[in-house]
Design a protein around this motif. Structure first.
Motif, short mmCIF file in Angstrom:
data_model
loop_
_atom_site.label_atom_id
_atom_site.label_comp_id
_atom_site.label_asym_id
_atom_site.label_seq_id
_atom_site.Cartn_x
_atom_site.Cartn_y
_atom_site.Cartn_z
N ILE D 256 0.82 -1.21 0.00
CA ILE D 256 0.00 0.00 0.00
C ILE D 256 0.85 1.27 0.00
O ILE D 256 0.46 2.30 -0.54
N PHE D 257 2.04 1.18 0.57
CA PHE D 257 2.93 2.35 0.54
C PHE D 257 3.26 2.73 -0.89
O PHE D 257 3.21 3.90 -1.27
N MET D 258 3.61 1.72 -1.68
CA MET D 258 3.94 2.00 -3.07
C MET D 258 2.72 2.49 -3.84
O MET D 258 2.83 3.31 -4.74
N PHE D 260 0.22 4.30 -2.72
CA PHE D 260 0.02 5.72 -2.47
C PHE D 260 1.11 6.55 -3.13
O PHE D 260 0.85 7.61 -3.69
N ALA D 261 2.33 6.06 -3.04
CA ALA D 261 3.43 6.81 -3.66
C ALA D 261 3.15 6.99 -5.15
O ALA D 261 3.25 8.10 -5.68
N VAL D 264 0.14 9.40 -5.77
CA VAL D 264 0.34 10.80 -5.40
C VAL D 264 1.43 11.45 -6.25
O VAL D 264 1.26 12.60 -6.67
N ILE D 265 2.53 10.74 -6.53
CA ILE D 265 3.49 11.41 -7.43
C ILE D 265 2.87 11.55 -8.82
O ILE D 265 3.22 12.45 -9.56
N MET D 270 -4.57 13.70 -2.20
CA MET D 270 -5.11 13.00 -1.04
C MET D 270 -6.39 13.67 -0.55
O MET D 270 -7.07 13.13 0.31
N TYR D 308 15.67 4.62 -3.98
CA TYR D 308 14.26 4.54 -4.25
C TYR D 308 13.47 5.67 -3.62
O TYR D 308 12.71 6.38 -4.27
N GLY D 309 13.67 5.83 -2.34
CA GLY D 309 12.98 6.88 -1.61
C GLY D 309 13.33 8.25 -2.14
O GLY D 309 12.47 9.13 -2.29
N ILE D 312 11.45 9.05 -5.31
CA ILE D 312 10.07 9.45 -5.04
C ILE D 312 10.04 10.91 -4.57
O ILE D 312 9.25 11.72 -5.03
N LEU D 313 10.96 11.22 -3.67
CA LEU D 313 11.01 12.57 -3.12
C LEU D 313 11.26 13.59 -4.24
O LEU D 313 10.62 14.64 -4.32
N LEU D 316 8.35 14.10 -6.49
CA LEU D 316 7.40 14.92 -5.76
C LEU D 316 7.75 16.39 -5.88
O LEU D 316 6.91 17.24 -6.14
#
Ligand SMILES: Nc1ncnc2c1ncn2[C@@H]1O[C@H](COP(=O)(O)OP(=O)(O)OP(=O)(O)O)[C@@H](O)[C@H]1O
Ligand SMILES: Nc1ncnc2c1ncn2[C@@H]1O[C@H](COP(=O)(O)OP(=O)(O)OP(=O)(O)O)[C@@H](O)[C@H]1O
Ligand SMILES: O[C@H]1[C@H](O)[C@H](O)OC[C@H]1O
Ligand SMILES: [Mg+2]
Ligand SMILES: [Mg+2]
Lengths: 328, 485, 321, 328
Positions: D256-258, D260-261, D264-265, D270, D308-309, D312-313, D316
């Motif tokens: 689920i984390f991925m 949402f990522a 949202v990106i 949200m 990876y993180g 995403i950042l 964003l």
């Protein structure tokens, strides 16, 4: 203009913090019947100690939620902050960086790392105006990534005594970590109830424009809350390290689900501006007691998750029924 | 001062000078830049060019909120009430205490005193979120007046208030003026300007147009300054309406009751007729209107539109009803969606087959509505969030009229809209009636009710009086107050 | 019988390796041994991938490795069920698979490099049973339910206790290979039963530190001679377990050979590319190959380490970097 | 009225769906340089196939987010729905319940189970007015708990052929699962753009009261969206099962984390009412490409999470800079 008699409404709203109290009483009764050990001081102290790290992260999250924001990255701080601090202190032979900073710095370093992550979150969210959910989701991955990368995935077994001390010593019959929880929660309850700064969190979470118009330094307060949140998560990591005697590469992973569950069944709203620290504490207690009873009763391992989830769901429904209002 | 928001220029080298001790009106059409000026005068925003001076001294630094609050207090157009906190805390937000702990008991006492002093009948312990819109507005006003500032700004404080509440506010303002307090007053009710202001400034298209003593700027001249063209009060275009009995009944209510709101209401609205509803705050008129359109289910009784029973909103719309809800921000429109989409939301099923919404037909319909109601926009694709208040309200009216309804329920259609828009909106109701629709018009503003063929006055949840066209203000107000029933 | 994989002539080609996780000390040691052994055995490898305990990632990684031209695959599927169709695809592409540590439930494998995990449970049971004199209470800190290793160890321990030491009561705690859970469960159990005298933990890599910390807090971390001593048998054989044995904090561990896992994984991968085949029976390196329905398994020796043999230089835990 | 020239603003808002396109192009270039394998049809097809389950869950979540709600439990449905359906079909010897329903029912059963979970979520959220976040958080635990309990934590690898077929067959050069994704996304894009029902989701997410006042049957639509979401998650589980050849007790866990990522990106807000399905798809692609490149380049495993993180950042931040507006 009618003079509406709103008193009952107000009373009910105050009750919202207490909706879990009957659940806790129920759990105590069930536990007492299930196992005679349950109600002993020793066992209940264990419950408190086992939940102390969770409790501090819930405290951090509750403060952030009340201010109308969100922080998922706290769970990664729980592992990463103590790991980095320890690696700065211990020799390379014990998986340290080789910097071998004085051991006395270990605890301040842990807290500093947590605060730094919180400050970075705050920067991106408050100053750069990015969405808190997604920033901290990315940071959850980044911070854990730093932990994994620096530690090469290894557990840290050689931890300075000062850190172990906090998680494993008792004082006047209670573990030091439980004292931390009691004092910090008491402090937070008082500040949020009786001080302007505390009330500012509610104002910001309730209506950020109104808070700004009322002269609250919104950005500064929010940033401070993120920094405080990171620091508390780091402290939680410290207590957890002391309890477990080392730091695995997984410390804190997956914890955030429980953190939100505790805060929200305790009445803290995801929409900001609502809920109390006392309520959040009752949420932690429910979760701790359920875990303990499941262990004591010896429910078959494969069914524990289900029972756990059902109890959260039921607490939620109870607080809906008692609280009366639609939730947000 | 000049202030730009991206491509929009909200203030274009506009200024205002307010003399010590006067009550100074600021008027202008929706989007003229009034509220923008307020946010600059209260230190919430920095002008791109220009400066603010208080008594000749430079304004405080933007970060120094306390210094600003010593200079100026404000009732903002947008609510600054925090629903989850008590009334007492809202009144003393961020000044509950000094550095030490808050003492809630004395704070509540102070709040209760304050509320009493300003005649606001609200429990200081109540959660602000439980108050009615009117009560919240009064709390905001009491808070601003209590700040102790010598200069107070009120941005459309009366838009949500009924007659007696407005009169109480004016008494308070007069008392403050007697104490030497200076005020800036913004309203779209021009008669109020004459009632309590000494001078008036007009903004148009982000610019300053004129400043003059109110005596030197009669009503028509004021409207002309605001709109850039001559004009006057809205006058009903129609003479006496059709004799009620003959025409078809399009909207009927039989023995409606809803606990805590209204009791035993029966009503027939005929084709071509406009029926007004008047009543003071909490008289139940809004609750009744919302029941007519299917937003509430009555405890007893039935509503029919063209002989079809109304069970919920879709059934009411399906039976040929159009309506304008009370609060445009809350239920009038979806801010991120375009004008075209908002205006055609209730007729989406008619814009294509098999559930498809044909963009071309949607656009065509929207262009027509934009023309009919004279909506100021760059086109049907513009999000409603980008429109000024009056134009947003016109979109809500457009939605109500989109399906050429045979029954129309309109609640406070002119709240917060400027004089030109008001004319367009009332005109639209009249045109609908001329086309054969029957309309219910619920309003706190007596002027709006003048277009009605008859006005029903509600008091404490009952219809206490019916007055035909040609009533006098006094007659209606007396009935609303319950003095003459 | 010989079967010749579609190898490029004399067995050239690269081996694709996927590591199962990077958060356990046992596996970190294994990961370190892999390049070292590859050098010694002169095996060419692609960049290893890591599937972080997630079988879905493992499948993706294998696809990627095959895409890069792997001629043989070394993997360690921690979930032994959900790998079946990948093995099928690899078989259809004639790419041999060596499975380390775990035995896939179905799907063809060239060789499983593993130790007898049931024997771990039995050894631990026998050690504890004798030390406790056949009576008393013990706790078993189990791994994860979906791991064949966790199940093998748990079942063997349970069965052995039931048959050989019926006087001993066993408490089972599902820890999901998680130290925090292990600590809470052990603490709760010790509160209810202060007379617990034995602990078997499935993975020293994650369970060791928390267990010691709980015992320490209860003042139970005392020398084996002390009547309050709790006997602890661990599993994995990492250096920290050896230290604890030397200090008398724990009593034994099973040395699961991380070095041999790496070595023989690569050895068999190379052999597979060269078209060699093997038969069940004893090997030249002190182990036994057994026949599985879906391939062969080389059961490497996994000795029980106690105070007596803890300094043995042949144990990998004494040599790993 | 001021001299408004809002056109560019509107245009920019439309661009928001495309903010990730440059990122994707960049990743393609980087990948091509990093490894010659990368740009081959085979590798890119693999990327698509590997992300197909994620993509469907992102589709489900995007629909729910656009309607202004939230569903965390989807990740548990991905594992539980196929597991329960398979256990109803296979004999007890293969870990079935013993019911041995006809194998032809396997696929309908999977979808039915997903729909049922969605319906229960919808009931609690729409009818009972509980907070979506916390209901679905509890349901995440409950649904996974059911999976664990019924399967006793074991993997299921005797799976009916019909299920394996979907995840492992190709059609006109592309895996069937990729066709599913293409068709369902195309359908969703068209419905959300051109159909009354699709527009209703935006209206509900943008202002639920206004939607209700405009005669949209809000409760019914929302409930439908939750049911559809559960069904799509179950379908994702089906594809994943086919791809992996079995169902582990962990299937879907942590996904689920991925989800949402990616959403949202990809520009889905949200806060509801904002974002497009196409945008969500670009989010999925970014995540898939990053994963693939990290594997191909052979970044040391312990550093992958971090990279990876960070990506995403950075995505964003890019979408913040391109999109121009503060995020919610
Ligand atoms: N924060 C903002 N961002 C973008 N545009 C804005 C912003 N605030 C105001 N505007 C625009 O500036 C113009 C002036 O707005 P303002 O609110 O000052 O009008 P007003 O005179 O108060 O209108 P009303 O009578 O409807 O309250 C409008 O076109 C408005 O859309
Ligand atoms: N949510 C509520 N809870 C408790 N009482 C309410 C609630 N809403 C309204 N009331 C009370 O019901 C009565 C009728 O209020 P209502 O809001 O329907 O009047 P109204 O139609 O809005 O009148 P007006 O708009 O003219 O002020 C009042 O006494 C009001 O205080
Ligand atoms: O499979 C297990 C392995 O054998 C070792 O004990 O570490 C934990 C698990 O990965
Ligand atoms: Mg304004
Ligand atoms: Mg009202």
């Amino acid at each position: 203009m009618t003079s509406v008699a709103l008193r009952p409404g107000v009373k009910l709203a105050r009750f919202r913090d207490l909706t879990l109290v009957p659940v806790i009483v129920l759990l105590l009764v069930v536990g007492a019947f299930a196992n005679p050990i349950f109600l002993t001081a020793g066992n209940l102290t264990n419950v408190l100690q086992q939940q102390s790290a969770l409790a501090l992260v819930v405290l951090a999250e509750a403060l952030i939620l009340i201010s109308g924001k969100f922080d998922l990255s706290l769970e990664s701080i729980v592992g990463m902050a103590p790991a980095v601090a320890v690696m700065l202190v211990v020799p390379a032979a014990s998986n340290g960086f080789g910097t071998e900073l004085p051991a006395a710095l270990a605890i301040p370093l842990v807290l500093l790392v947590g605060a730094a992550v919180g400050a970075f979150n705050g920067f991106l969210i408050v100053r750069f105006q990015l969405s808190a959910f997604i920033v901290t989701l990315a940071m959850l991955i980044v911070v854990h990534g730093l932990h994994l990368g620096w530690s090469e995935g290894k557990s840290l077994f050689k931890v300075p005594e000062s850190i172990l001390f906090l998680g494993s010593t008792t004082f006047v019959g209670l573990p030091v970590s439980v004292w931390f929880v009691i004092i910090l929660f008491a402090l937070a309850i008082v500040v949020l109830r009786y001080f302007r700064l505390g009330r500012a969190l509610y104002a910001i979470g309730g209506n950020i424009d109104a808070a700004r118009a009322a002269g609250i330094r919104v950005d500064r307060v929010l940033w401070g809350v993120f920094i405080l949140g990171g620091t508390l998560a780091a402290l939680a990591g410290l207590l957890e390290t002391g309890r477990l005697g080392g730091i695995s590469a997984n410390q804190g992973v997956g914890m955030i689900f429980m953190v939100f569950a505790a805060a929200v069944i305790g009445g803290v709203s995801m929409d900001g501006g609502k809920g109390t620290i006392f309520g959040a504490l009752t949420g932690v207690l429910v979760i701790g007691l359920v875990e303990n009873i499941l262990s004591l009763v010896g429910v078959a391992p494969e069914w524990r998750q289900l029972i756990y989830g059902m109890i959260i769901l039921v607490s939620l429904i109870i607080s809906r029924v008692v609280g009366g209002k639609a939730q947000d | 001062m000049t202030k730009r928001f991206g491509p929009t220029t909200a203030l274009d080298d506009a200024g205002i000078a307010i003399a010590d001790g006067e009550t100074h009106a600021l008027v202008g059409r929706n989007g003229a830049g009034k509220s923008t000026l307020v946010s600059i005068l209260t230190g919430l925003q920095r002008p791109d060019e220009g400066e603010v001076r208080f008594s000749g001294l430079a304004a405080p630094a933007l970060a120094d909120r306390d210094a600003w609050r010593r200079q100026v207090a404000c009732v903002y157009q947008r609510s600054t009430i925090i629903p989850a906190l008590t009334v007492a805390e809202n009144l003393f937000l961020n000044r509950q205490a000094g550095r030490g702990p808050i003492r809630w008991g004395p704070l509540r006492k102070r709040a209760a005193d304050l509320l009493e002093r300003y005649g606001v009948a609200v429990d200081a312990r109540a959660l602000a979120g439980d108050l009615t819109v009117e009560q919240r507005q009064l709390v905001e006003i009491a808070r601003a007046l209590s700040m102790g500032a010598r200069f107070i700004i009120l941005d459309e404080p009366t838009a949500q208030l009924d007659g007696p509440a407005i009169q109480r506010l004016f008494e308070r303002m007069r008392a403050l003026r007697a104490e030497g307090v200076t005020m800036m007053y913004i309203s779209h009710h021009l008669e109020e300007v004459y009632e309590i202001c000494q001078s008036v400034t007009v903004f148009r298209d982000a610019r300053h147009v004129v400043t003059a003593p109110v005596a030197e700027l009669p009503h028509d001249a004021l409207v002309a300054a605001m709109t850039g063209e001559a004009g006057g009060v809205y006058r009903s275009r129609r003479g006496a309406g059709p004799g009620g009995g003959t025409a078809r009944v399009v909207l009927a209510a039989r023995e409606l009751s809803l606990a805590g709101k209204y009791r035993d209401i029966s009503l027939s609205v005929h084709s071509g007729e406009i029926v007004g509803f008047a009543g003071s705050g909490s008289s139940g008129k809004i609750g009744l209107a919302e029941t007519l359109v299917g937003l509430h289910r009555p405890d007893t009784g039935t509503v029919t539109v063209n002989d079809t029973p109304v069970r919920d909103v879709p059934s009411a719309l399906g039976a040929g009803l159009g309506f304008v809800p009370q609060d445009r921000h809350r239920e009038g429109f979806v801010p991120l969606l375009s004008i075209a989409e908002n205006a055609t939301m209730t007729i989406a099923h008619k814009l294509g087959r098999h559930g498809i919404v044909a963009p071309s037909r949607q656009r065509a319909r929207a262009v027509r509505l934009i023309g009919d109601l004279d909506i100021k926009t760059e086109g049907p694709h513009q999000p409603v969030a980008d429109l000024s208040g009056g134009n947003a309200q016109k979109v809500v009216m457009a939605r109500a009229l989109a399906d050429d309804p045979s029954a129309l329920v309109v609640i406070n259609p002119t709240a917060g809209v400027d004089v030109k828009a008001k004319q367009a909106l009332l005109g639209a109701v009249e045109e609908a009636a001329e086309r054969g629709a029957g309309a219910v018009l619920v309003s706190d503003e007596l002027d709006d009710l003048r277009i009605c063929d008859r006005v029903l006055v509600m008091f404490h949840g009952r219809i206490v009086k019916e007055v035909p066209r040609g009533w006098s203000d006094h007659q209606l107000v007396a009935a609303m107050e319950g003095v003459d029933a | 019988t010989t079967n010749t994989p579609a190898a490029t002539g004399g067995g050239g080609g690269k081996v694709g390796i996927d590591h199962p996780r990077a958060d356990s000390d046992f596996w970190n040691s294994y990961i370190k041994y892999v390049p070292q052994m590859a050098g010694e055995l002169k095996v060419e490898t692609l960049n290893p991938t890591n599937s972080q305990n997630d079988v879905a990632k493992l499948v993706n990684n294998v696809q990627t490795l095959v895409g890069q031209g792997a001629r043989a695959i070394v993997m360690a599927p921690q979930d032994t069920g959900a790998i079946a169709s990948t093995l099928q695809q690899l078989e259809s592409k004639q790419i041999p698979v060596v499975s380390v540590d775990t035995r896939p439930d179905t799907g063809k494998v060239y060789m499983v490099v593993r130790a007898d995990n049931r024997a771990y449970g039995t050894k631990a049971c026998e050690f504890l049973g004798e030390k406790l004199g056949g009576k008393g209470k013990v706790v078993q800190l189990m791994g994860a339910l979906q791991s064949v290793n966790g199940r093998d160890r748990a079942e063997a321990f349970r069965e052995c206790m039931k048959s050989k030491f019926p006087g001993i009561e066993v408490f089972e705690e599902p820890t999901e290979w998680d130290g925090g859970k292990a600590a809470s469960m052990l603490q709760t159990r010790l509160e209810a039963h202060p007379d617990i005298k034995g602990i078997y933990m499935h993975a020293g890599g994650v369970h060791l530190a928390p267990t010691l910390q709980v015992l320490k807090a209860k003042s139970l971390l005392v020398a084996p001679e002390d009547p309050k001593h709790v006997f602890v048998v661990s599993n994995d054989g990492i250096p920290q377990e050896f230290d604890a044995i030397r200090k008398g904090e724990i009593d034994a561990t099973v040395s699961q050979p991380a070095d041999l896992y790496a070595k023989y994984a690569l050895f068999y991968a190379k052999a597979a590319m060269e078209g060699k085949t093997f038969q069940p029976g004893p090997t030249d390196h002190g182990s036994t190959i057994i026949q599985l329905p879906n391939g062969l398994e080389d059961q490497l020796p996994a000795p029980l380490v106690t105070k007596e043999n803890v300094d043995d230089k042949n144990l990998w835990g004494n040599t790993v970097g």
